[in-house]
Design an enzyme around this catalytic site. Structure first.
Site, PDB file in Angstrom:
ATOM      1  N   PRO A  17       0.389  -1.492  -0.127  1.00 30.40           N
ATOM      2  CA  PRO A  17      -0.404  -0.097  -0.120  1.00 30.40           C
ATOM      3  C   PRO A  17       0.546   1.007  -0.281  1.00 30.40           C
ATOM      4  O   PRO A  17       0.097   2.162  -0.037  1.00 30.40           O
ATOM      5  CB  PRO A  17      -0.723  -0.201   1.264  1.00 30.40           C
ATOM      6  CG  PRO A  17      -0.377  -1.287   1.855  1.00 30.40           C
ATOM      7  CD  PRO A  17       0.623  -2.118   1.210  1.00 30.40           C
ATOM      8  N   ASP A  40       3.655   1.714 -11.449  1.00 29.72           N
ATOM      9  CA  ASP A  40       2.373   2.577 -11.762  1.00 29.72           C
ATOM     10  C   ASP A  40       2.489   3.529 -10.737  1.00 29.72           C
ATOM     11  O   ASP A  40       3.446   4.259 -10.273  1.00 29.72           O
ATOM     12  CB  ASP A  40       0.951   2.029 -11.701  1.00 29.72           C
ATOM     13  CG  ASP A  40       0.975   1.254 -11.765  1.00 29.72           C
ATOM     14  OD1 ASP A  40       1.238   0.975 -13.834  1.00 29.72           O
ATOM     15  OD2 ASP A  40      -0.043  -0.011 -11.973  1.00 29.72           O
ATOM     16  N   LYS A  62      -0.854   5.714 -14.981  1.00 27.41           N
ATOM     17  CA  LYS A  62      -2.281   4.154 -14.731  1.00 27.41           C
ATOM     18  C   LYS A  62      -2.964   4.771 -13.265  1.00 27.41           C
ATOM     19  O   LYS A  62      -3.250   4.393 -12.472  1.00 27.41           O
ATOM     20  CB  LYS A  62      -2.411   2.922 -14.651  1.00 27.41           C
ATOM     21  CG  LYS A  62      -3.456   2.648 -15.510  1.00 27.41           C
ATOM     22  CD  LYS A  62      -3.589   0.817 -15.379  1.00 27.41           C
ATOM     23  CE  LYS A  62      -2.624  -0.202 -15.055  1.00 27.41           C
ATOM     24  NZ  LYS A  62      -2.874  -1.471 -15.506  1.00 27.41           N
ATOM     25  N   GLY A  93       1.502  -1.277  -7.497  1.00 29.93           N
ATOM     26  CA  GLY A  93       0.635  -1.228  -6.189  1.00 29.93           C
ATOM     27  C   GLY A  93       0.226  -1.945  -5.264  1.00 29.93           C
ATOM     28  O   GLY A  93      -0.781  -3.080  -6.031  1.00 29.93           O
ATOM     29  N   GLY A  94       0.141  -2.753  -3.926  1.00 27.84           N
ATOM     30  CA  GLY A  94      -1.234  -3.406  -3.380  1.00 27.84           C
ATOM     31  C   GLY A  94      -0.022  -5.030  -4.291  1.00 27.84           C
ATOM     32  O   GLY A  94       0.639  -5.260  -3.913  1.00 27.84           O
ATOM     33  N   ASP A  95      -1.289  -5.587  -3.924  1.00 32.90           N
ATOM     34  CA  ASP A  95      -1.199  -7.371  -5.275  1.00 32.90           C
ATOM     35  C   ASP A  95      -1.338  -6.600  -6.784  1.00 32.90           C
ATOM     36  O   ASP A  95      -2.740  -6.680  -7.298  1.00 32.90           O
ATOM     37  CB  ASP A  95      -2.178  -7.896  -4.490  1.00 32.90           C
ATOM     38  CG  ASP A  95      -1.423  -9.637  -4.807  1.00 32.90           C
ATOM     39  OD1 ASP A  95      -1.051  -9.896  -4.350  1.00 32.90           O
ATOM     40  OD2 ASP A  95      -2.718  -9.961  -6.143  1.00 32.90           O
ATOM     41  N   THR A 123      -2.541  -5.709  -0.444  1.00 26.16           N
ATOM     42  CA  THR A 123      -3.777  -5.366  -1.088  1.00 26.16           C
ATOM     43  C   THR A 123      -4.663  -4.258   0.830  1.00 26.16           C
ATOM     44  O   THR A 123      -4.040  -4.009   1.195  1.00 26.16           O
ATOM     45  CB  THR A 123      -4.730  -5.938  -1.362  1.00 26.16           C
ATOM     46  OG1 THR A 123      -5.227  -5.659  -2.244  1.00 26.16           O
ATOM     47  CG2 THR A 123      -5.478  -6.284  -0.120  1.00 26.16           C
ATOM     48  N   ALA A 124      -4.479  -2.824  -1.069  1.00 27.92           N
ATOM     49  CA  ALA A 124      -5.257  -1.510  -0.072  1.00 27.92           C
ATOM     50  C   ALA A 124      -5.735  -2.298   1.172  1.00 27.92           C
ATOM     51  O   ALA A 124      -5.689  -1.409   2.045  1.00 27.92           O
ATOM     52  CB  ALA A 124      -5.508  -0.494  -1.083  1.00 27.92           C
ATOM     53  N   MET A 175     -10.650   2.666  -5.087  1.00 28.85           N
ATOM     54  CA  MET A 175     -11.121   3.517  -6.169  1.00 28.85           C
ATOM     55  C   MET A 175     -13.138   3.613  -6.278  1.00 28.85           C
ATOM     56  O   MET A 175     -13.077   4.564  -7.487  1.00 28.85           O
ATOM     57  CB  MET A 175     -11.185   2.653  -7.404  1.00 28.85           C
ATOM     58  CG  MET A 175      -9.542   2.602  -8.291  1.00 28.85           C
ATOM     59  SD  MET A 175      -9.642   1.144  -9.625  1.00 28.85           S
ATOM     60  CE  MET A 175     -10.409  -0.093  -9.252  1.00 28.85           C
ATOM     61  N   GLY A 204      -3.682   5.546   3.458  1.00 30.30           N
ATOM     62  CA  GLY A 204      -3.441   4.283   3.962  1.00 30.30           C
ATOM     63  C   GLY A 204      -1.938   4.018   3.986  1.00 30.30           C
ATOM     64  O   GLY A 204      -1.286   3.449   2.942  1.00 30.30           O
TER      65      GLY A 204
HETATM   66  N1  SAH Z   1      -3.427  -3.777  -6.739  1.00 27.19           N
HETATM   67  C1  SAH Z   1      -3.661  -2.735  -5.707  1.00 27.19           C
HETATM   68  C2  SAH Z   1      -5.302  -1.878  -6.068  1.00 27.19           C
HETATM   69  C3  SAH Z   1      -4.817  -1.000  -7.721  1.00 27.19           C
HETATM   70  S1  SAH Z   1      -6.288   0.170  -7.781  1.00 27.19           S
HETATM   71  C4  SAH Z   1      -3.872  -3.293  -4.693  1.00 27.19           C
HETATM   72  O1  SAH Z   1      -3.623  -4.717  -4.572  1.00 27.19           O
HETATM   73  O2  SAH Z   1      -4.265  -2.638  -3.437  1.00 27.19           O
HETATM   74  C5  SAH Z   1      -6.054   1.217  -7.519  1.00 27.19           C
HETATM   75  C6  SAH Z   1      -6.317   1.803  -5.610  1.00 27.19           C
HETATM   76  O3  SAH Z   1      -6.172   1.086  -4.828  1.00 27.19           O
HETATM   77  C7  SAH Z   1      -7.457   2.736  -5.125  1.00 27.19           C
HETATM   78  O4  SAH Z   1      -8.028   4.100  -6.096  1.00 27.19           O
HETATM   79  C8  SAH Z   1      -7.261   3.053  -3.873  1.00 27.19           C
HETATM   80  O5  SAH Z   1      -8.580   2.759  -4.475  1.00 27.19           O
HETATM   81  C9  SAH Z   1      -6.349   1.649  -3.420  1.00 27.19           C
HETATM   82  N2  SAH Z   1      -5.584   2.405  -2.960  1.00 27.19           N
HETATM   83  C10 SAH Z   1      -4.191   2.374  -3.507  1.00 27.19           C
HETATM   84  N3  SAH Z   1      -2.815   2.233  -1.991  1.00 27.19           N
HETATM   85  C11 SAH Z   1      -3.734   2.974  -1.413  1.00 27.19           C
HETATM   86  C12 SAH Z   1      -3.419   3.399  -0.239  1.00 27.19           C
HETATM   87  N4  SAH Z   1      -2.687   3.599   0.452  1.00 27.19           N
HETATM   88  N5  SAH Z   1      -4.080   3.705   0.708  1.00 27.19           N
HETATM   89  C13 SAH Z   1      -5.531   3.784  -0.085  1.00 27.19           C
HETATM   90  N6  SAH Z   1      -5.991   3.287  -0.950  1.00 27.19           N
HETATM   91  C14 SAH Z   1      -5.354   2.355  -1.803  1.00 27.19           C
END
Ligand code: SAH
Length: 258
Positions: A17, A40, A62, A93-95, A123-124, A175, A204
């Site tokens: 995140p 990204d 993106k 970002g995230g997974d 993931t976020a 999103m 976050g």
């Molecule tokens: N693959 C990512 C998600 C990509 S879509 C995952 O697994 O987290 C992008 C969305 O992820 C953002 O619009 C938001 O909704 C969320 N996101 C990613 N990082 C975040 C963070 N640090 N805090 C809050 N939302 C986050």
């Protein structure tokens, strides 16, 4: 490792995140040994700083409607670089397999016969839940947690509202900032109590984290008043109310904590 040039390979790497200490050990190791990284907008500068100085860093964008490179071009670039023998990192970002188009990119790599591996990331929703002290499930309050995308299409969201409106579950919305008013109105229309606790968390797990806590009825106006900006994650469900008990130092009632 650097002299050991085998055939090229792509790693689809989840970077979590935002904060670098939530990277997996595997992701950190790959970052230190990459030749080229395609990243990204959500990948933080602190994480990119872990790449070797000599590594090529390509921003492929993106963020909502500001695609720096179309998806097909990203796929072609990854394939081309790997075929030249590079250790390519596709940083997300995230997974990579959750709302990150990792599935599409994996399909393209498989179809091109390019070797690849997927490295999971936090993931976020999971990162935000921990940081905001909101358990995603709880024996008494939520037996399941559903991850959905709240992207607006033609001003609305095509989600399974009767399912999401059921009580005793947590809904994590990615999103969803632009569509927050639609989301909350639809949940109420389909029977979720307007008093259901709800939270929205901006950036976050990072030092810039901001949290707004309200209910399904009040959250849209509160998020607007707080001037929140993407990336945000929305959590809806009775578990959100646990934050008060789990954060004795925070002013945990309907409020903004920056
Ligand atoms: N693959 C990512 C998600 C990509 S879509 C995952 O697994 O987290 C992008 C969305 O992820 C953002 O619009 C938001 O909704 C969320 N996101 C990613 N990082 C975040 C963070 N640090 N805090 C809050 N939302 C986050």
């Amino acid at each position: 490792m650097t002299g050991d040039r085998g055939p090229g390979k792509v790693h689809l790497v989840g970077t979590g995140p935002g904060t670098p200490d939530l990277l997996t050990v595997r992701a950190a190791k790959l970052l230190r040994n990459a030749d080229v990284a395609l990243y990204d907008s959500l990948v933080s500068p602190e994480i990119l700083a872990l790449l070797p100085e000599t590594a090529r860093k390509i921003h492929v964008g993106k963020r909502r409607s500001r695609h720096t490179l179309p998806q097909d071009d990203i796929n072609h670039l990854m394939i081309e670089l790997a075929r030249k023998g590079a250790r390519v990192l596709r940083l997300k970002g995230g997974d990579p397999f959750l709302f990150g188009r990792g599935g599409e990119e994996a399909e393209a790599l498989a179809a091109a016969g390019v070797p690849f591996e997927v490295v999971p990331g936090i993931t976020a929703a999971v990162g935000v839940a921990a940081s905001a002290r909101i358990p995603l499930t709880h024996r008494a309050l939520a037996q399941s947690c559903t991850f959905v995308t709240g992207n607006l299409r033609d001003g609305t969201m095509n989600l399974d509202w009767p399912l999401l409106a059921r009580a005793r579950q947590t809904v994590a919305v990615y999103m969803g900032l632009m569509g927050l008013p639609v989301l909350c109105a639809k949940l109420i229309e389909h029977g979720r109590s307007p008093d259901t606790p709800a939270a929205i968390v901006q950036q976050g797990t990072t030092p810039q984290e901001r949290i707004v806590i309200g209910s399904v009825a009040t959250l849209p106006a509160m998020a607007e008043a707080a001037g929140l900006r993407a990336p945000t994650l929305i959590l809806i469900g009775e578990v959100v109310a646990l934050r008060d008990a789990l954060s004795p130092d925070a002013d945990g009632h309907v409020d903004t904590v920056s």
